[in-house]
Every structure is written in C-alpha cells, then in structure tokens.
Design a protein around this motif. Sequence first.
Motif, PDB file in Angstrom:
ATOM      1  N   CYS A  51     -57.277  38.766  11.571  1.00 59.33           N
ATOM      2  CA  CYS A  51     -56.004  38.896  10.863  1.00 59.33           C
ATOM      3  C   CYS A  51     -54.935  38.320  11.786  1.00 59.33           C
ATOM      4  O   CYS A  51     -55.253  37.873  12.887  1.00 59.33           O
ATOM      5  CB  CYS A  51     -55.719  40.374  10.535  1.00 59.33           C
ATOM      6  SG  CYS A  51     -55.735  41.488  11.955  1.00 59.33           S
ATOM      7  N   ASP A 189     -57.158  49.373   9.466  1.00 55.89           N
ATOM      8  CA  ASP A 189     -57.019  48.348   8.418  1.00 55.89           C
ATOM      9  C   ASP A 189     -57.621  47.021   8.881  1.00 55.89           C
ATOM     10  O   ASP A 189     -58.247  46.298   8.105  1.00 55.89           O
ATOM     11  CB  ASP A 189     -55.545  48.158   8.026  1.00 55.89           C
ATOM     12  CG  ASP A 189     -54.726  47.571   9.155  1.00 55.89           C
ATOM     13  OD1 ASP A 189     -54.502  48.274  10.153  1.00 55.89           O
ATOM     14  OD2 ASP A 189     -54.341  46.394   9.052  1.00 55.89           O
ATOM     15  N   ASN A 192     -61.347  47.167   8.606  1.00 58.01           N
ATOM     16  CA  ASN A 192     -61.768  47.010   7.206  1.00 58.01           C
ATOM     17  C   ASN A 192     -61.649  45.556   6.761  1.00 58.01           C
ATOM     18  O   ASN A 192     -62.513  45.038   6.059  1.00 58.01           O
ATOM     19  CB  ASN A 192     -60.938  47.908   6.290  1.00 58.01           C
ATOM     20  CG  ASN A 192     -61.329  49.378   6.417  1.00 58.01           C
ATOM     21  OD1 ASN A 192     -62.461  49.691   6.786  1.00 58.01           O
ATOM     22  ND2 ASN A 192     -60.400  50.267   6.125  1.00 58.01           N
ATOM     23  N   ARG A 193     -60.568  44.889   7.201  1.00 59.74           N
ATOM     24  CA  ARG A 193     -60.351  43.501   6.777  1.00 59.74           C
ATOM     25  C   ARG A 193     -61.306  42.529   7.458  1.00 59.74           C
ATOM     26  O   ARG A 193     -61.495  41.403   6.980  1.00 59.74           O
ATOM     27  CB  ARG A 193     -58.897  43.092   7.056  1.00 59.74           C
ATOM     28  CG  ARG A 193     -57.916  43.767   6.120  1.00 59.74           C
ATOM     29  CD  ARG A 193     -56.497  43.663   6.623  1.00 59.74           C
ATOM     30  NE  ARG A 193     -56.025  42.278   6.607  1.00 59.74           N
ATOM     31  CZ  ARG A 193     -54.935  41.861   7.248  1.00 59.74           C
ATOM     32  NH1 ARG A 193     -54.215  42.714   7.949  1.00 59.74           N
ATOM     33  NH2 ARG A 193     -54.569  40.608   7.183  1.00 59.74           N
TER      34      ARG A 193
END
Length: 283
Positions: A51, A189, A192-193
């Motif tokens: 990310c 997060d 998860n991503r």
Amino acid sequence: MTDDWSRWLDEAPEGDPSDDLARDPAPVVRLRRRGGRSGGARRPILVVGGCGGAGTTTTTLGLAAASAIDGATTVAVDATAAGSDLALRGADKHLHPVNLQSWVYGRGDDEPAPIEDCLSRSTSGFGLLWRDATPLRRRATYLTVARALDAGGYTAIYDGGNPIAGRQLRPLLDDADIALVLTIPARVDAANRLRVTLEWLDDHYGDDGAGVVADTTIVVSHQYSQDDSRVAEHLREHLSGWVREVVEIPYDPHLARGELVRHSELAEATRAAYGSLLAGVAS
Ligand SMILES: Nc1ncnc2c1ncn2[C@@H]1O[C@H](COP(=O)(O)OP(=O)(O)O)[C@@H](O)[C@H]1O
Ligand SMILES: [Mg+2]
C-alpha cells in the motif's frame, strides 16, 4: 479495533472458469538467467509496497546499506513510474544531478553512460540512481537497466514503490533471478490489503509451490512506537508455506523523522534487522 484477518489464499476460485481465462491468460513463467552473476554481485532485489507509505523506500535503503557493508558493489535504483524520494532520503554523501533516464540514454547510441559517473552516493557505501516522471527513451525498460547493472557487476536493490501492477515493474518481476520483497506497515488494514497484492502475483505468475509467491519475503515495518505487534505474528501463522518469510523491522526514531537516512545513526537492532533480512532474501 476491527480485525478481519481475511482468509488468505486458501479459498477456491469462484465463478465461470471461462471468464477467468478471458481475464487472465496463462501465468507468466519467470525466466532464470543462463550464466552466473559477475564476481561479487548478490541476487538483485525488488522491493514493492503493499500500500502507500508501506516502508518501501526505507526498506530499499536499509537493504542497500546492508549489502554494501557486506562487501557487494551496490546500487539502490528508483523503479517507480513517477519517481520516488529514494535519493533525497538516501544520498547523504552526494546527490548527483544525472538521473536514471540520462544514464540509460547515454550518448544516444543505445549504450548506457559509464555508471560510476552518474551515481549519487550514501555514506554507507552504496550508489543511488534517482528518476523523475519523464519516460525512459528509445524503448529502454527496466530490463535495459537490470542488464547494464548486472554486466557492470552491481548488486541492484530496486525501489518499486506501489502498486505491484505498475507496468514498469513487469520486466523485473518476469526475471526469476530477482528476489521480491513486499512491504507493509504494522497495521491490520495493511495486512488485510496485502491479500490483493499476493493474489495479483498468484494470478500473474502462478504458484505451484515454486512460483513468485513462494519466493516472496514480507517485511512488516513498525512506523509508530505503539504499532500492533500481532500483525507479523498473524501473517506468519496464515502465510507460512506460501511465502518465503515474514520479517519485522523495529520502530526506529531516526527513520521516524522521514528525513535523510544515515545508516550509522540507526539503532543497533534496526541495522541487525536489515542485515538478517538481506541474508534471508539474497541467499
Ligand atoms: N522502522 C521504521 N521506524 C520508524 N519509521 C519508519 C520505519 N520505516 C518507515 N518509517 C517511516 O514511515 C514512512 C513511510 O515509509 P517509506 O519508506 O517512505 O514508505 P513508502 O516508500 O512505501 O511510501 C516514512 O516517513 C518513514 O520514515
Ligand atoms: Mg517510497
């Protein structure tokens, strides 16, 4: 905190298989090089973020310093499409005005210029090549870059930025000789991503146990002193057998400033973490 801890790659694909074929042609077979590497050079490494703000540039700099300290002639290379802050953060000795594009273009005769004349420098001994958003000219790609560095006996550590699907990264991903490191910050997060990135790799490069996912090292960077410490543990539990290793980089107050990184100013534990990350990835 809402944890999801998605089930990972263990779910059977759903839907009409013919759709899958249309969307997704046969996985690419990663090619191994024929000859060996030139003397002293290590396995090249591509670092990609799961990310934004994932610790990709920081990890590239940490690996490059560890590699130089270990004796390899090392270059940290900006492999993002639009240019990252790699050299601004890593060239603590000398920021050279020549960029990667000019180096590859050379004198316009399809021969890159002598690289020693084009490198920015870190005090820990590695060189850096920065780029901006200008395209590479005369159909050069990162394959051109990788070949020239390899021929010069350099160990390349590429800052691929994010996302992994960036077109400029394809020639580096296609080369099975280049080890892949995926970085995420220590947040639920982001963990998860990470699934999306691993699935993209699995879709495009296959995974029969010897594919790119199995050769991928996950790096979890602790960017805040109070980061969730269970993220890496969770990933290890769910991804063991799928990825090569899950490695943590501890919170470091020097890195937390987001300014010029001097490897010698990192905490002993941080330097040790980059050293063992390098040993695991490039072995
Ligand atoms: N181990 C760490 N300790 C403290 N701060 C960190 C650490 N790793 C990264 N950071 C900080 O997190 C931010 C994002 O890291 P960066 O490497 O720039 O990510 P990316 O290149 O993926 O955008 C930066 O400001 C960086 O200084
Ligand atoms: Mg970056």
